[in-house]
Design an enzyme around this catalytic site. Structure first.
Site, PDB file in Angstrom:
ATOM      1  N   HIS A 203     -10.373  -2.054  -5.268  1.00 12.32           N
ATOM      2  CA  HIS A 203     -11.264  -1.650  -4.179  1.00 12.32           C
ATOM      3  C   HIS A 203     -11.409  -0.141  -4.050  1.00 12.32           C
ATOM      4  CE1 HIS A 203      -7.212  -1.328  -2.704  1.00 12.32           C
ATOM      5  NE2 HIS A 203      -7.620  -0.662  -1.643  1.00 12.32           N
TER       6      HIS A 203
ATOM      7  N   ASP B 164       0.825  -1.206   0.000  1.00 10.79           N
ATOM      8  CA  ASP B 164       0.000   0.000   0.000  1.00 10.79           C
ATOM      9  C   ASP B 164       0.865   1.264   0.000  1.00 10.79           C
ATOM     10  OD1 ASP B 164      -2.740   1.143   0.346  1.00 10.79           O
ATOM     11  OD2 ASP B 164      -1.906   1.864   2.240  1.00 10.79           O
TER      12      ASP B 164
END
Length: 587
Positions: free
Chosen positions: A352, A216
């Protein structure tokens, strides 16, 4: 699992992850095994045979760590534990085993730019200025304006609207958070902090058998720690866009190389897929993904997800018109930059953090929905690099209905923008902003990807026997796995077919050289994949009306390999949202 045998392919060493198809699971919305309305790890385990039947090779599990869930698990309070609503560490170990038994691998989300403010590290850090962990995060004293009013240390705007600094009354200083105030940023300049990250967030899970990580916010670890003010581009506001102050900072490549050397390489051919934002120069991206640099296996370039978004952070959800040439430019850029190098790339159009690809890039109208989903599937399976698909993409899930109100939206980012817009309307700053932000959220919001997975036509789409944490899509009876598994012409059946073709023609599709053929055409997207004498031609109609096939002459000498219409055609015209792949006989 041991890595596959090393072989040489047209793009160099063939690491196992180069030819893999990754399937992203968003655990809260995938499958609930106990009826509490939340998806869980046992639900994922239940569906491992389904994922195997689809033909994917890697399951990417979005954050399942213990968390207060302000940002759906991207605010981690304990790297070594699982959110109780999701299950236990033992459940993850069972999931690893089940994936491996089916010949698949499992990767986790590595979220180490920030923690939750409930993490024990931050709790210690904020306890006093003299705490040994004080410097594990970024703390700075206030500054004051000419009238003596306390102000944040800098004028930075965060990703979730508002300042990147929050005042801590106890220690009388501000702490830095690029995202929500509940997500304080870790100080990677502190070597002790880095060592703790490697132990707790990386080695702990590699020791249990996970096969790698999606990393991330990978280029935000290194900040300009002198924290200068950002240039003023919005005179009406104190806070300013400041991405340049924390993206691709001065020590980022040093940090990633150290993480690779110390925490990853000892475990063998571990895959790392970095989430890379705001890095437009391919030469710079190559520094992250070059095999010789030993930093990351590959990265997700976020450009395709930004199509239709505003051109600045503050206008992110102001919907912008776009033309097909924008998509072509993005695809071409990140498909071609590794050619002749030792780097690797990825291909994806859903995750997402974005609205559904059918609704954004094609048409979710009932008459075009299925053919649109199949057309996009053809485009994606022909792409060079490691392919990633998102849960529900394989059945053509679409955005939430436009008539849903803001009350159905849950995402912290989208709600932050909406409330900011309401305040601007109330204060008279921008009377139209609330409507414009809502129009953008209906297409672009992260919520669309987070609606419960649609398994069957039973109540709540078979996702749960209870009340789902997020409303189930109104069309779940029309769009679901059970219905499509029984239909050889369904979107799901089509994905299974083309994923097999991707492996059968791996040298062309996975390792092939990419070339756009009709860049200026605003209706069709045509490209060639080639490697040596082997060639594939991909022709795609991105409109709801018939279009001439500008590459008909080239296609005439080739074999039709795949089409998204059940009645194949050799016509020189493309039907609405039609896609075809041709291959040369020598392939």
């Amino acid at each position: 699992m041991s890595p596959s045998a090393i072989e040489t392919v047209p793009t160099g060493t063939n690491n196992w992850w180069k030819e893999a198809t990754i399937y992203q699971v968003y655990p809260a919305s995938f499958k609930d095994s106990n009826g509490d309305g939340w998806g869980d790890i046992l639900g994922v385990i239940e569906k491992v045979p389904y994922l195997h039947s689809l033909g994917v090779d890697v399951v990417w599990l979005s954050p399942m760590y213990d968390s207060p869930m302000h940002d759906m698990g991207y605010d981690i309070s304990d790297y070594e534990n699982v959110l109780p609503a999701y299950g236990t560490v033992a459940d993850i170990e069972k999931l690893i085993d089940e994936c491996h038994k089916h010949g698949m691998r499992l990767i986790l989300d590595l979220v180490v730019n920030h923690t939750s403010d409930q993490h024990k590290w931050f709790q210690e850090s904020r306890s006093s200025k003299g705490n040994p962990k004080r410097d594990w995060y970024f703390w700075r004293p206030p500054r004051y304006d000419a009238y003596g009013n306390r102000m944040p240390p800098t004028n930075y705007r965060g990703y979730f609207a508002g300042s990147t600094w929050t005042w801590d009354e106890h220690t009388q200083e501000y702490y830095l958070h690029l995202y929500a105030k509940e997500q304080p940023d870790l100080n990677w300049d502190n070597e002790v902090t880095r060592k703790a990250i490697y132990d707790s967030a990386i080695r702990f899970w590699l020791d249990k058998g996970v096969d790698g990580f999606r990393v991330d916010t990978v280029n935000k670890y290194s900040k300009h720690t002198d924290f200068p003010d950002a240039p003023i581009t919005d005179p009406k506001s104190f806070i300013q866009p400041a991405i340049g102050m924390w993206c691709n900072g001065p020590r980022i490549h040093e940090f990633l190389r150290e993480m690779y050397d110390e925490a990853l390489e000892p475990y063998g051919d571990v895959v790392t897929v970095g989430e890379l934002a705001n890095t437009p120069d391919p030469a710079h991206v190559l520094k992250y993904v070059s095999a010789a640099e030993k930093q990351l296996s590959m990265v997700f370039h976020l450009d395709i997800g930004h199509i239709g978004m505003g051109h600045s952070l503050e206008d992110k959800y102001i919907l912008q018109p776009w033309e097909l040439t924008e998509m072509k430019s993005i695809v071409n850029k990140w498909q071609t930059f590794i050619e002749g190098t030792d780097g690797w790339t990825t291909a994806f159009c859903e995750n997402h953090d974005n609205g559904r690809s059918v609704s954004r890039f094609a048409s979710d109208a009932p008459e075009f929905r299925e053919v649109s989903a199949k057309m996009l599937a053809l485009m994606m399976v022909a792409m060079t690099g490691t392919l990633s698909i998102y849960q529900g993409q394989e059945i053509g899930m679409i955005n939430a209905p436009r008539e849903w109100s803001i009350d159905e939206y849950k995402d912290i980012e989208g709600l932050g923008y909406y409330r900011e817009a309401q305040n601007q309307v109330a204060s008279g700053v921008d009377p139209t902003r609330e409507k414009r932000i809502m129009d953008g959220l209906r297409i672009l919001a992260r919520d669309h990807a987070r609606l419960p997975m649609q398994w069957d036509d039973s109540p709540e789409a078979g996702f749960t026997t209870g009340k789902p944490w997020m409303r189930t899509h109104d069309l779940y009876r029309d769009i679901n796995v059970k219905k499509q598994e029984a239909d050889p012409d369904s979107v799901l059946s089509f994905w299974k077919k083309v994923l097999r073709l991707r492996k059968d023609y791996r040298q062309l599709f996975i390792h092939g050289k990419f070339e756009v053929l009709d860049f200026e055409n605003l209706e069709t997207f045509c490209f060639v994949k080639s490697r040596g004498e082997k060639r594939a031609l991909v022709v795609l109609n991105f409109t709801g009306i018939e279009q001439p096939c500008s590459q008909a002459e080239m296609a005439a000498g080739m074999k039709l390999l795949a089409s998204n219409y059940s009645e194949c055609s050799s016509s020189q015209r493309l039907r609405p949202y039609e896609g075809r792949i041709y291959v040369s006989d020598k392939s």
